[in-house]
Each structure stands twice: as structure tokens, then as C-alpha cells.
Design a protein around this motif. Structure first.
Motif, PDB file in Angstrom:
ATOM      1  N   LEU A  49       2.348   3.405   6.473  1.00 16.05           N
ATOM      2  CA  LEU A  49       3.266   2.541   5.740  1.00 16.05           C
ATOM      3  C   LEU A  49       2.687   2.059   4.405  1.00 16.05           C
ATOM      4  O   LEU A  49       3.281   1.206   3.745  1.00 16.05           O
ATOM      5  N   ALA A  50       1.556   2.626   4.000  1.00 15.06           N
ATOM      6  CA  ALA A  50       1.078   2.417   2.631  1.00 15.06           C
ATOM      7  C   ALA A  50       1.914   3.195   1.619  1.00 15.06           C
ATOM      8  O   ALA A  50       1.822   2.944   0.421  1.00 15.06           O
ATOM      9  N   TRP A  51       2.766   4.130   2.090  1.00 19.48           N
ATOM     10  CA  TRP A  51       3.376   5.114   1.199  1.00 19.48           C
ATOM     11  C   TRP A  51       4.843   4.936   0.834  1.00 19.48           C
ATOM     12  O   TRP A  51       5.364   5.723   0.024  1.00 19.48           O
ATOM     13  N   PRO A  52       5.614   4.000   1.383  1.00 16.24           N
ATOM     14  CA  PRO A  52       7.050   3.965   1.084  1.00 16.24           C
ATOM     15  C   PRO A  52       7.422   3.879  -0.391  1.00 16.24           C
ATOM     16  O   PRO A  52       8.443   4.448  -0.798  1.00 16.24           O
ATOM     17  N   PHE A  53       6.642   3.172  -1.208  1.00 14.50           N
ATOM     18  CA  PHE A  53       6.961   3.145  -2.634  1.00 14.50           C
ATOM     19  C   PHE A  53       6.970   4.555  -3.213  1.00 14.50           C
ATOM     20  O   PHE A  53       7.843   4.921  -3.996  1.00 14.50           O
ATOM     21  N   VAL A  54       5.980   5.346  -2.835  1.00  9.58           N
ATOM     22  CA  VAL A  54       5.896   6.716  -3.338  1.00  9.58           C
ATOM     23  C   VAL A  54       7.031   7.556  -2.763  1.00  9.58           C
ATOM     24  O   VAL A  54       7.683   8.322  -3.482  1.00  9.58           O
ATOM     25  N   VAL A  55       7.285   7.406  -1.469  1.00  4.07           N
ATOM     26  CA  VAL A  55       8.332   8.190  -0.821  1.00  4.07           C
ATOM     27  C   VAL A  55       9.681   7.971  -1.504  1.00  4.07           C
ATOM     28  O   VAL A  55      10.426   8.925  -1.771  1.00  4.07           O
ATOM     29  N   ASP A  56      10.009   6.721  -1.796  1.00  2.85           N
ATOM     30  CA  ASP A  56      11.303   6.416  -2.393  1.00  2.85           C
ATOM     31  C   ASP A  56      11.487   7.067  -3.755  1.00  2.85           C
ATOM     32  O   ASP A  56      12.621   7.214  -4.232  1.00  2.85           O
ATOM     33  N   ARG A  57      10.383   7.472  -4.373  1.00  2.00           N
ATOM     34  CA  ARG A  57      10.451   8.108  -5.691  1.00  2.00           C
ATOM     35  C   ARG A  57      10.346   9.627  -5.598  1.00  2.00           C
ATOM     36  O   ARG A  57      10.125  10.289  -6.614  1.00  2.00           O
ATOM     37  N   LEU A 188       5.292  -4.379   0.929  1.00  2.23           N
ATOM     38  CA  LEU A 188       3.911  -4.754   1.230  1.00  2.23           C
ATOM     39  C   LEU A 188       3.856  -5.598   2.494  1.00  2.23           C
ATOM     40  O   LEU A 188       2.976  -5.400   3.351  1.00  2.23           O
ATOM     41  N   GLU A 189       4.783  -6.522   2.653  1.00  3.37           N
ATOM     42  CA  GLU A 189       4.813  -7.342   3.863  1.00  3.37           C
ATOM     43  C   GLU A 189       5.002  -6.477   5.107  1.00  3.37           C
ATOM     44  O   GLU A 189       4.363  -6.710   6.142  1.00  3.37           O
ATOM     45  N   ARG A 190       5.881  -5.491   5.017  1.00  6.54           N
ATOM     46  CA  ARG A 190       6.116  -4.609   6.163  1.00  6.54           C
ATOM     47  C   ARG A 190       4.839  -3.837   6.507  1.00  6.54           C
ATOM     48  O   ARG A 190       4.478  -3.694   7.686  1.00  6.54           O
ATOM     49  N   TYR A 191       4.171  -3.344   5.491  1.00  6.79           N
ATOM     50  CA  TYR A 191       2.913  -2.616   5.696  1.00  6.79           C
ATOM     51  C   TYR A 191       1.877  -3.508   6.376  1.00  6.79           C
ATOM     52  O   TYR A 191       1.202  -3.100   7.332  1.00  6.79           O
ATOM     53  N   LEU A 192       1.735  -4.730   5.914  1.00  5.29           N
ATOM     54  CA  LEU A 192       0.726  -5.630   6.463  1.00  5.29           C
ATOM     55  C   LEU A 192       1.069  -6.056   7.889  1.00  5.29           C
ATOM     56  O   LEU A 192       0.197  -6.091   8.763  1.00  5.29           O
ATOM     57  N   ALA A 193       2.334  -6.374   8.153  1.00  7.37           N
ATOM     58  CA  ALA A 193       2.735  -6.791   9.498  1.00  7.37           C
ATOM     59  C   ALA A 193       2.513  -5.664  10.504  1.00  7.37           C
ATOM     60  O   ALA A 193       2.137  -5.915  11.660  1.00  7.37           O
ATOM     61  N   TYR A 194       2.729  -4.432  10.074  1.00 11.03           N
ATOM     62  CA  TYR A 194       2.525  -3.274  10.950  1.00 11.03           C
ATOM     63  C   TYR A 194       1.061  -3.143  11.367  1.00 11.03           C
ATOM     64  O   TYR A 194       0.759  -2.604  12.435  1.00 11.03           O
ATOM     65  N   ASP A 195       0.165  -3.660  10.559  1.00 10.75           N
ATOM     66  CA  ASP A 195      -1.265  -3.515  10.821  1.00 10.75           C
ATOM     67  C   ASP A 195      -1.732  -4.348  12.002  1.00 10.75           C
ATOM     68  O   ASP A 195      -2.772  -4.058  12.587  1.00 10.75           O
ATOM     69  N   LEU A 196      -0.992  -5.373  12.372  1.00  7.26           N
ATOM     70  CA  LEU A 196      -1.452  -6.280  13.414  1.00  7.26           C
ATOM     71  C   LEU A 196      -1.216  -5.730  14.810  1.00  7.26           C
ATOM     72  O   LEU A 196      -0.157  -5.172  15.105  1.00  7.26           O
ATOM     73  N   VAL A 197      -2.197  -5.920  15.692  1.00  7.82           N
ATOM     74  CA  VAL A 197      -2.055  -5.575  17.106  1.00  7.82           C
ATOM     75  C   VAL A 197      -2.571  -6.744  17.944  1.00  7.82           C
ATOM     76  O   VAL A 197      -3.380  -7.552  17.490  1.00  7.82           O
ATOM     77  N   ASP A 275      -4.725   3.349 -16.720  1.00  5.98           N
ATOM     78  CA  ASP A 275      -4.981   1.927 -16.928  1.00  5.98           C
ATOM     79  C   ASP A 275      -3.898   1.072 -16.276  1.00  5.98           C
ATOM     80  O   ASP A 275      -2.785   1.531 -16.019  1.00  5.98           O
ATOM     81  N   GLY A 276      -4.242  -0.197 -16.028  1.00  7.68           N
ATOM     82  CA  GLY A 276      -3.255  -1.168 -15.582  1.00  7.68           C
ATOM     83  C   GLY A 276      -3.119  -1.319 -14.084  1.00  7.68           C
ATOM     84  O   GLY A 276      -2.242  -2.065 -13.615  1.00  7.68           O
ATOM     85  N   PHE A 277      -3.972  -0.647 -13.308  1.00  7.53           N
ATOM     86  CA  PHE A 277      -3.838  -0.680 -11.851  1.00  7.53           C
ATOM     87  C   PHE A 277      -5.182  -0.924 -11.193  1.00  7.53           C
ATOM     88  O   PHE A 277      -6.242  -0.658 -11.763  1.00  7.53           O
ATOM     89  N   ASN A 278      -5.118  -1.422  -9.927  1.00  8.18           N
ATOM     90  CA  ASN A 278      -6.313  -1.489  -9.096  1.00  8.18           C
ATOM     91  C   ASN A 278      -6.181  -0.499  -7.942  1.00  8.18           C
ATOM     92  O   ASN A 278      -5.193   0.241  -7.846  1.00  8.18           O
ATOM     93  N   HIS A 279      -7.171  -0.500  -7.093  1.00 14.35           N
ATOM     94  CA  HIS A 279      -7.260   0.499  -6.018  1.00 14.35           C
ATOM     95  C   HIS A 279      -6.029   0.478  -5.101  1.00 14.35           C
ATOM     96  O   HIS A 279      -5.629   1.514  -4.575  1.00 14.35           O
ATOM     97  N   TYR A 280      -5.444  -0.688  -4.905  1.00 14.05           N
ATOM     98  CA  TYR A 280      -4.258  -0.794  -4.059  1.00 14.05           C
ATOM     99  C   TYR A 280      -2.967  -0.522  -4.829  1.00 14.05           C
ATOM    100  O   TYR A 280      -2.096   0.217  -4.357  1.00 14.05           O
ATOM    101  N   THR A 281      -2.813  -1.142  -5.986  1.00 15.48           N
ATOM    102  CA  THR A 281      -1.514  -1.107  -6.663  1.00 15.48           C
ATOM    103  C   THR A 281      -1.171   0.252  -7.248  1.00 15.48           C
ATOM    104  O   THR A 281      -0.010   0.493  -7.577  1.00 15.48           O
TER     105      THR A 281
END
Length: 306
Positions: A49-57, A188-197, A275-281
Motif C-alpha cells: 500500500l505504499a504504491w496507490p499514488f503511482v497506481v492511480d497514475r 498515507l493514512e490507509r498505508y500506515l493503518a494497514y501496517d499495524l498488527v 529535486d524537491g522530494f525525500n525518500h518517502y515522498t
């Protein structure tokens, strides 16, 4: 099955050594049979679920993205991890879906996995796109495993031993993260919530264990699989790097001087610094996904038609 504007999404479980590998599959809603396919491989403590932004494009493109063993809903897969084990899992995933060959995109540790996958299963890969990962990091020799993990991942590693009352507490923790200042989204919230067990004691923890992260970090930095794969690199390979790291700090994972040495050592790698991004964004933001998805489309267009 969930549906977005451009894709229908479902998850599958594929048998691998030690258990079942969970993967997300996004089928395009506006393409006939025979749509091009891309395999997306996430980072060291992430999930599919790190990928939905890319998938939508990527309208018209079928997207496959696993939870690597030890992560997400693949965190119950037993046995050792390491780049070769992940590569075997990717081969099993593609085999289960009847995919003979595909463009492979790897972010962060996923880039290292992708390089090794291309080396061990060359017939499965047409082209490689590496996003802020895949070439050796600049780490001192002789570090212990804990020192190596702390030096590369910093607070990301410490988080793996923390416990949280619920998803809200976990999201509050991440809202303070410097990498996502001004980049907080529902995706991002969906990705983070999915991480919890469930931790089995009335609280919640990140799905990825510290032990798994340590094993993989050690392997991708000191193991033999990556050097062998890079020495035998034969697929067209493109590398995108960014100037800020996991804490939004300069110079990022690949300082310019180190990167220059790497590119001289591996002249077949086509590199661009964005330029303009970090490792996550670069992956988990609308603007970053614009960059990555455009690169994916270019890589797909370069694959010879069969």
C-alpha cells in the motif's frame, strides 16, 4: 474488491517457502486483455500500500505489488529473509499470475531486491526502474548489525519496537514525522493503518519485526547477492535519486560524491536526480508519483512488442 477510477483492486495470497505471500493486484478498468504489467517492490518496512499514488497514475496498466515476506500481511511467512529469498518470492508471485516477463520497479530496499531478482531470474525481467535504492549505500565497514540498522534507518528502526494503543495513536506518531510535513493524505493514512498488527497483549505494533529488518539490512549491505547481481547487470536499468533522506535531511541516501563513484562503477545505469522530494515522498505523494509513474510509462514504452 475495491474500485478506484482507473483500476479494480484485489489481494491474493501466493504459496512461497515458509507460508503465503500477500500481494495487491490492480487491474485497469479501461483496458482490454493484454494490458501491460508492472511489478512494484516496496521498501524495508513498507507494504504494497505504499504504491496507490503511482497506481492511480498508470491507467491502462496492470500493477502487481507484494507485501514482501516479513511485512504487511506476509509477516507470518517463516524462514530467513534476504535478497535472494525475496527474489524467489517474486518469481513465485509472477508464476502464480502467469506473468512471463515484466518491468520491475523497486523503491528503497525494493530496489536491491529488484536488482537481485533480475540477476537470479533474468527471463522474468524486461527493464529495471530503481527509486532511491538498488546501488550500494555509503556505510562504513565493520559495523555491527545494530549499528548498521541504526545508521541507515535511524528512528525508523526504533519504531519497530514501539507499541500503540490503536491506529489513531499510530497516525498521531507519524504526523510528527519530518518527511511528511505538508504531505499528509488519506492514502498515507490507509498505508500506515494497514501496517499495524495485534501484538497479542492488548496493543498494536508495526507488522515488520526488527529482526526481519536487521536481517535484510545486513544482507543488502554486506551480503554477496547484491555485488554478484550488480557485477552481472544485464537489463536496462534506470535510477532515480532524491536529495533528502528518511528524515527529510540532505543529502539523502546517495550523497553526490558517493553517487558519482557508483555511476562510474556501473556505467550502464541511467541516472537522474529529482529535486524537491525525500525518500518517502518520491513515491508516497501526488507530485512524487507523477515523476515515478511517468518514468514507468517510459520504461513500458521501451519494452519491445512481442
Amino acid at each position: 474488491m475495491d474500485r478506484t477510477m482507473s483500476h479494480q483492486y484485489r489481494t491474493i495470497d501466493v504459496p512461497v517457502q515458509g507460508g503465503a505471500l500477500r500481494a495487491g493486484v490492480w487491474n485497469p478498468t479501461d483496458a482490454a486483455t493484454g494490458a501491460p504489467t508492472v511489478l512494484l517492490v516496496h521498501g524495508v518496512t513498507a507494504s504494497h500500500l505504499a504504491w496507490p499514488f503511482v497506481v492511480d497514475r498508470l491507467p491502462g496498466v496492470r500493477v502487481i505489488a507484494p507485501d514482501l515476506r516479513g511485512r504487511g500481511r506476509s509477516n507470518g511467512v517463516e524462514g530467513s529473509a534476504g535478497m535472494a529469498a525475496h527474489a524467489s518470492d517474486l518469481a513465485a508471485l509472477l508464476g502464480a499470475l502467469g506473468i512471463e516477463q515484466t518491468v520491475v520497479v523497486g523503491h528503497s530496499m525494493g530496489g536491491f531486491v529488484s536488482v537481485v531478482f533480475a540477476h537470479l531470474h533474468p527471463e522474468r525481467v524486461s527493464r529495471l526502474l530503481l527509486v532511491d535504492g538498488g546501488l550500494p549505500l555509503d556505510v562504513p565497514a565493520g559495523l555491527s548489525t545494530d549499528e548498521l540498522v541504526a545508521g541507515i534507518l535511524g528512528p525508523t528502526a526504533a519504531r519497530l519496537s514501539m507499541r500503540f494503543a490503536d491506529a489513531g495513536a499510530y497516525l498521531d506518531f507519524w504526523r510528527q514525522h519530518p518527511a511528511f510535513t505538508g504531505a499528509w493524505t488519506p492514502e498515507l493514512e490507509r498505508y500506515l493503518a494497514y501496517d499495524l498488527v495485534d501484538d497479542g497483549a492488548g496493543a498494536f505494533r508495526p507488522a515488520t519485526s526488527y529482526a526481519t529488518t536487521a536481517d535484510d539490512t545486513l544482507d543488502m549491505n554486506t551480503g554477496s547477492a547484491l555485488p554478484a547481481a550488480l557485477a552481472g547487470l544485464q537489463h536496462p536499468t534506470r535510477l532515480i535519486t532524491v536529495p533528502r533522506g528518511l528524515q527529510n535531511e540532505p543529502p539523502g541516501l546517495y550523497a553526490p560524491e558517493h553517487l558519482d563513484r557508483l555511476l562510474a562503477q556501473y556505467p550502464g545505469v541511467d541516472h537522474e536526480r529529482i529535486d524537491g522530494f525525500n525518500h518517502y515522498t518520491i513515491v508516497m505523494s501526488p507530485a512524487g508519483a507523477d515523476v515515478v509513474s511517468a518514468a514507468v510509462r517510459e520504461e513500458l514504452s521501451a519494452v519491445p512488442t512481442r
